[in-house]
Design a protein around this motif. Sequence first.
Motif, mmCIF file in Angstrom:
data_model
loop_
_atom_site.group_PDB
_atom_site.id
_atom_site.type_symbol
_atom_site.label_atom_id
_atom_site.label_comp_id
_atom_site.label_asym_id
_atom_site.label_seq_id
_atom_site.Cartn_x
_atom_site.Cartn_y
_atom_site.Cartn_z
ATOM 1 N N LEU A 49 44.713 27.804 42.616
ATOM 2 C CA LEU A 49 44.921 29.116 43.219
ATOM 3 C C LEU A 49 46.173 29.809 42.694
ATOM 4 N N PRO A 85 37.720 32.338 46.736
ATOM 5 C CA PRO A 85 38.969 32.752 46.072
ATOM 6 C C PRO A 85 38.880 34.091 45.345
ATOM 7 N N HIS A 88 41.310 36.344 46.715
ATOM 8 C CA HIS A 88 42.623 35.741 46.493
ATOM 9 C C HIS A 88 43.175 36.206 45.140
ATOM 10 N N ARG A 116 46.952 30.534 50.564
ATOM 11 C CA ARG A 116 45.729 31.269 50.230
ATOM 12 C C ARG A 116 45.756 32.698 50.772
#
Length: 394
Positions: A49, A85, A88, A116
Amino acid sequence: MTQVIADDAEAITVAAGLAAEFARDAALRDAERILPRAELDRLSASGLLGITVPRSHGGAEVGARTLGEVVRLLSAADASIGQIPQNHFFFVEVLKENGTAGQRDLFHAELLAGRRFGNALAEKGTRHALEFSTRLKPRPDGSYTLTGTKNYATGALFAHWIPVFALAPDDSLTAAFVPYDAPGVTVVDDWDGIGQRGTASGTVRFTDVHVPADRVVPHHLTFERPEVFGAFGQFIHAAVDTGIARGALEEGGELIRDIARPWGESGADRANEEPLVINKFGELALVVRAAEALLDRAGAALDAARGAPGDAGLAAEASVAVAAARAQADTAALTVANDVFALIGTRSATGGRGLDRHWRNARTHTLHDPRRWKIQHLGNHALNGVAPPANGIV
């Protein structure tokens, strides 16, 4: 402890390992709607991430091509985990585009620690998807109060921060970064879609939420210059659909080899030896390979445009390349996820196999924004030389 990934090659290696792990129970999670909390914690700890964080802040700053491959691998394993994601990485770009040095310092450190971002973008009841009613109301101390309701908030239930699109007092579009547990924030797990069941893309309500001024980014400035921000967001969506197509093809192939029977007239002993099955499966493989090739080409076009910021020609080419990848990924996901059933036979439709999740996931995710407008922009560019609009969704 959260790993910090060093480069593009390591990002792909880590993603491939996680994808193999996540694929094992993907059908079970879908069937019983087991939300992937543990898997997302693994994703955070892996360092994936944080891979788009700039090198100047300690990240790998991977290219779009690499990010597309990471998302494709995860989506082929479990499309819900692949999609979560998306926003994100979208909001990492928001910070890169218009965040202050202090905002980038804060949030890049958060990202490298495995935190996150969710999202609170879409709203029901407005005229169209690009219209918003959620607002920031100024306070005497220079901060704001945020009030509104957001829907289809993929990732919000699992987030540490929920970025919100809201209108400033002058009606300009901003992005406000709000902690998940801030007073006045309510995240409701009311997503009941037929597919992407594990995304928990439900409702988020903001009731008089206090937002400091240094948590607000002037997102509207992005579209006042040649940009590939919108294309970048769509590129990740294309990677999700391309992954769904590959996942359906591979699982369909396994079932053809394991449980399908050949047609009696074929003379074959096994379904995977029947010429017409081989031929049709080849057509499906071709559709998937085309989607993967266009995804890679779109990633390369995005990387080229990012390397020459302000170049309107490269920005337009990137937008067109992403539109092509998005349109082909839509076709590939829906076609493969549907047609593999006919090659396997009736047993593919029985309960417990979970093959239907690929079609449900494809049908649900491809509704995000219409394929017809991707084709429209492709046609207008090819025929009339008209660049796609800078509206954030191309």
